[in-house]
Write a protein that holds these residues in place. Structure first.
Motif, short mmCIF file in Angstrom:
data_model
loop_
_atom_site.label_atom_id
_atom_site.label_comp_id
_atom_site.label_asym_id
_atom_site.label_seq_id
_atom_site.Cartn_x
_atom_site.Cartn_y
_atom_site.Cartn_z
N ALA A 99 34.71 35.29 6.22
CA ALA A 99 33.74 35.79 6.73
C ALA A 99 32.53 35.02 6.31
O ALA A 99 31.48 34.88 6.89
N LEU A 100 32.41 34.70 4.89
CA LEU A 100 31.17 34.10 4.43
C LEU A 100 31.02 32.63 5.19
O LEU A 100 29.93 32.19 5.31
N ASN A 101 32.03 31.89 5.42
CA ASN A 101 32.15 30.66 6.14
C ASN A 101 31.45 30.86 7.34
O ASN A 101 30.67 30.07 7.95
N LYS A 102 31.81 32.00 8.34
CA LYS A 102 31.17 32.43 9.56
C LYS A 102 29.53 32.33 9.32
O LYS A 102 28.92 31.97 10.14
N LEU A 104 27.69 31.31 7.13
CA LEU A 104 27.09 30.10 6.56
C LEU A 104 27.05 29.43 7.85
O LEU A 104 26.00 28.44 7.86
N GLU A 105 27.84 29.06 8.63
CA GLU A 105 27.71 28.45 10.15
C GLU A 105 26.59 28.82 10.58
O GLU A 105 25.68 28.12 11.06
N LYS A 106 26.26 30.09 10.91
CA LYS A 106 25.14 30.73 11.53
C LYS A 106 23.87 30.12 10.71
O LYS A 106 22.72 29.89 11.21
N ILE A 107 23.71 30.24 9.26
CA ILE A 107 22.62 30.00 8.75
C ILE A 107 22.34 28.42 8.84
O ILE A 107 21.08 27.91 8.99
N ASN A 108 23.49 27.61 8.79
CA ASN A 108 23.29 26.34 9.10
C ASN A 108 22.73 25.87 10.46
O ASN A 108 21.89 24.82 10.46
N ILE A 111 18.96 26.42 10.17
CA ILE A 111 18.43 25.66 9.34
C ILE A 111 18.35 24.31 10.32
O ILE A 111 16.90 23.94 10.36
N GLU A 112 19.17 23.97 11.20
CA GLU A 112 19.08 22.80 12.04
C GLU A 112 17.86 23.20 12.95
O GLU A 112 17.24 22.29 13.31
N TYR A 113 18.06 24.20 13.70
CA TYR A 113 17.03 24.84 14.56
C TYR A 113 15.84 24.53 14.12
O TYR A 113 14.95 24.11 14.79
N TYR A 114 15.51 25.42 12.86
CA TYR A 114 14.04 25.41 12.27
C TYR A 114 13.66 23.86 12.00
O TYR A 114 12.49 23.61 11.78
#
Length: 132
Positions: A99-102, A104-108, A111-114
């Motif tokens: 769940a945390l890896n999912k 983290l994917e969203k957060i990454n 980050i890329e978007y911003y």
């Protein structure tokens, strides 16, 4: 060497309140007491406290930790029970990691978007590029 609850709190990061609670719940049957009832911790108690913290921090309920400690007190006849308890906890921790890896994917992704938006100086450029 002997330790007071304040010294144990400082060394483990567990508050005195938490240590007293764990004791009240039966998680610290190995803790000695002085004649006046003050808790006296030994060096060997730190390993138990570390394990209790590990189990608690990975989501195990107090009642299950208590069961584990009771099984330890009962001896070798409970080895299989203890093994099964840890296997179940490992499954729970692996689900938490998944769940945390999912997340983290969203957060990454954000980050890329911003980073791209900052580079372009506007969010519109990123939105436009991602809709293509």
């Amino acid at each position: 060497m002997k330790y007071t609850i304040a010294q144990v709190s400082e060394r483990t990061g567990l508050t005195p309140h938490t240590l007293r609670y764990y004791d009240k719940e039966g998680l610290l049957p190995f803790i000695e007491r002085s004649a006046s009832g003050i808790r006296i911790f030994k060096e060997s108690d730190f390993e138990w406290l570390s394990l209790i913290s590990c189990l608690k921090n990975t989501g195990m309920q107090i009642k299950d930790i208590k069961q584990f400690i009771d099984w330890c007190s009962e001896g070798d006849s409970t080895l299989q029970n203890r093994l099964e308890l840890f296997k179940l906890q490992k499954e729970q921790v692996n689900k938490q990691i998944e769940a945390l890896n999912k997340h983290l994917e969203k957060i990454n992704h954000k980050i890329e978007y911003y980073e791209l938006a900052c580079e372009a100086g506007t969010e519109k450029a990123v939105k436009k590029a991602s809709s293509l």
